[in-house]
Design an enzyme around this catalytic site. Structure first.
Site, mmCIF file in Angstrom:
data_model
loop_
_atom_site.group_PDB
_atom_site.id
_atom_site.type_symbol
_atom_site.label_atom_id
_atom_site.label_comp_id
_atom_site.label_asym_id
_atom_site.label_seq_id
_atom_site.Cartn_x
_atom_site.Cartn_y
_atom_site.Cartn_z
ATOM 1 N N MET A 18 0.853 -1.197 0.000
ATOM 2 C CA MET A 18 0.000 0.000 0.000
ATOM 3 C C MET A 18 0.883 1.239 0.000
ATOM 4 O O MET A 18 1.672 1.446 0.915
ATOM 5 C CB MET A 18 -0.932 -0.004 1.214
ATOM 6 C CG MET A 18 -1.995 -1.102 1.153
ATOM 7 S SD MET A 18 -3.036 -1.184 2.634
ATOM 8 C CE MET A 18 -1.944 -2.055 3.775
ATOM 9 N N CYS A 100 -2.060 -1.503 -10.062
ATOM 10 C CA CYS A 100 -2.249 -0.127 -9.605
ATOM 11 C C CYS A 100 -2.879 0.715 -10.712
ATOM 12 O O CYS A 100 -2.381 0.732 -11.841
ATOM 13 C CB CYS A 100 -0.908 0.479 -9.186
ATOM 14 S SG CYS A 100 -1.051 2.183 -8.605
ATOM 15 N N ASN A 211 -7.472 -10.902 -3.208
ATOM 16 C CA ASN A 211 -7.280 -9.590 -2.602
ATOM 17 C C ASN A 211 -8.497 -8.733 -2.940
ATOM 18 O O ASN A 211 -9.147 -8.938 -3.949
ATOM 19 C CB ASN A 211 -5.987 -8.960 -3.158
ATOM 20 C CG ASN A 211 -5.797 -7.516 -2.723
ATOM 21 O OD1 ASN A 211 -5.569 -6.637 -3.551
ATOM 22 N ND2 ASN A 211 -5.880 -7.255 -1.441
ATOM 23 N N GLY A 212 -8.779 -7.779 -2.052
ATOM 24 C CA GLY A 212 -9.877 -6.856 -2.304
ATOM 25 C C GLY A 212 -11.059 -7.082 -1.375
ATOM 26 O O GLY A 212 -11.714 -8.116 -1.455
ATOM 27 N N GLY A 213 -11.314 -6.124 -0.494
ATOM 28 C CA GLY A 213 -12.487 -6.188 0.362
ATOM 29 C C GLY A 213 -12.424 -7.161 1.511
ATOM 30 O O GLY A 213 -13.428 -7.368 2.200
ATOM 31 N N GLY A 234 -5.603 -5.724 2.966
ATOM 32 C CA GLY A 234 -5.015 -4.407 2.816
ATOM 33 C C GLY A 234 -5.389 -3.452 3.915
ATOM 34 O O GLY A 234 -4.877 -3.500 5.025
#
Length: 332
Positions: A18, A100, A211-213, A234
């Site tokens: 991040m 990204c 990945n994600g949420g 994350g």
């Protein structure tokens, strides 16, 4: 804390790269809570690795192992040289950013825009693998803009894995390169977890992390039980680090339980002292630990004292002690 053995599978749970967040101080802090989770750096561009201040950009404490460097770029020769340098510096993994969505990344033709150029990603990965002494992995999206994820994602995985890449972290959202900001791209495009799970079934020989949420260990355990190889967390791990990481070693890795919150701070004290003695500023570390007492009585006072006092030029460990006083009193 000493680096942990690589005999286990640290990628079963990892903390996402991040920008502006997962610097060396953040990673050291996270390592004091979990001995096992795989930690990622912020994305660093290949030209910066080659020509920039390597200690500032790539330096890390040995306690951070297992730790992975995420690279950004689209020139195979540059990425190969950066991967060689990173391997020599002792990183456990080199990850190529194909996810990204920022404007700066697009203008440099790397990041999520590379989802449109799987052949170039394959060339980059092949060059990195040839030059690297450690494993090369890829973090990607399920697609960009008007691409059909069910078509482009399997084609992308097939092309890139043919070079020898065995491990992929898939952010289960499209990236909209036109019309959405990087922040909006983290929230607005809908999540498609079933597609990521389908990729694991279609490519059983590959390691697939989602990945994600993902915001909790309950979710992580559910994904692992559903057949995925790993889970990457994350923002939740940054804002609520203890909630996410304290039980991870036991629940995800079958290792021992983690320290309590006060033990985490005690483990941080020598590191903070060394940083200050070397000319560093307290707020460079305390900005990452504001969420340690998230959800606990007194957490607001903890955050307030650190936020108000850690920026002073002479701020030292006494600020940490002052912020701990209400926490210790309420915990007694």
């Amino acid at each position: 804390m000493e680096g942990v053995s690589q005999d286990f599978a640290p990628w079963r749970m990892s903390i996402a790269p991040m920008m502006d967040w997962t610097d060396r101080h953040c990673r050291y802090f996270h390592r004091q809570i979990s001995a096992c989770a795989l930690l990622y750096t912020e994305m660093v561009t290949a030209p910066a690795v080659i020509h920039g201040d390597r200690d500032r950009l790539l330096g890390f404490d040995g306690a951070e192992h297992p730790v992975a460097l995420q690279l950004g770029g689209s020139e195979p020769a540059e990425l190969a040289e950066a991967a060689r340098i990173a391997g020599d510096m002792g990183y456990d993994e080199i990850n190529l950013n194909v996810g990204c969505p920022s404007d700066r990344v697009q203008s440099g033709c790397f990041g999520a825009v590379l989802m449109e150029r799987p052949e170039l990603v394959a060339d980059c990965a092949a060059a990195m693998i040839a030059a690297s002494t450690v494993e090369v992995t890829v973090k990607c999206r399920i697609g960009v803009d008007d691409q059909v994820p069910e078509e482009v994602l399997p084609a992308f995985l097939e092309a890139v894995s043919a070079t020898g890449v065995k491990r992929f972290a898939i952010h289960a959202r499209k990236a909209w390169l036109q019309g959405l900001s990087p922040k909006e791209n983290r929230d607005i495009p809908p999540l498609d977890y079933p597609l990521v799970a389908a990729m694991k079934r279609a490519f059983p020989q590959l390691h697939i992390s989602v990945n994600g949420g993902v915001t909790s260990l309950d979710q992580a355990e559910a994904f692992l039980a559903d057949g995925l190889d790993g889970v990457m967390i994350g923002r939740a791990a940054y804002h609520e680090p203890y909630d996410v990481l304290a039980e991870a070693d036991e629940r995800i890795f079958g290792a021992g339980s983690g320290p309590d919150r006060f033990e985490v701070i005690e483990r941080m004290r020598p590191y903070i002292a060394r940083h200050l003695e070397g000319g560093g500023r307290l707020h460079q570390i305390t900005r990452h630990i504001l969420g340690l007492f998230h959800g606990q009585p007194g957490a607001r006072a903890w955050r307030r004292i650190l936020s108000e006092r850690a920026n002073a030029p002479d701020a030292g460990l006494d600020v940490i002690d002052a912020a701990l006083q209400p926490m210790r009193r309420l915990a007694a």
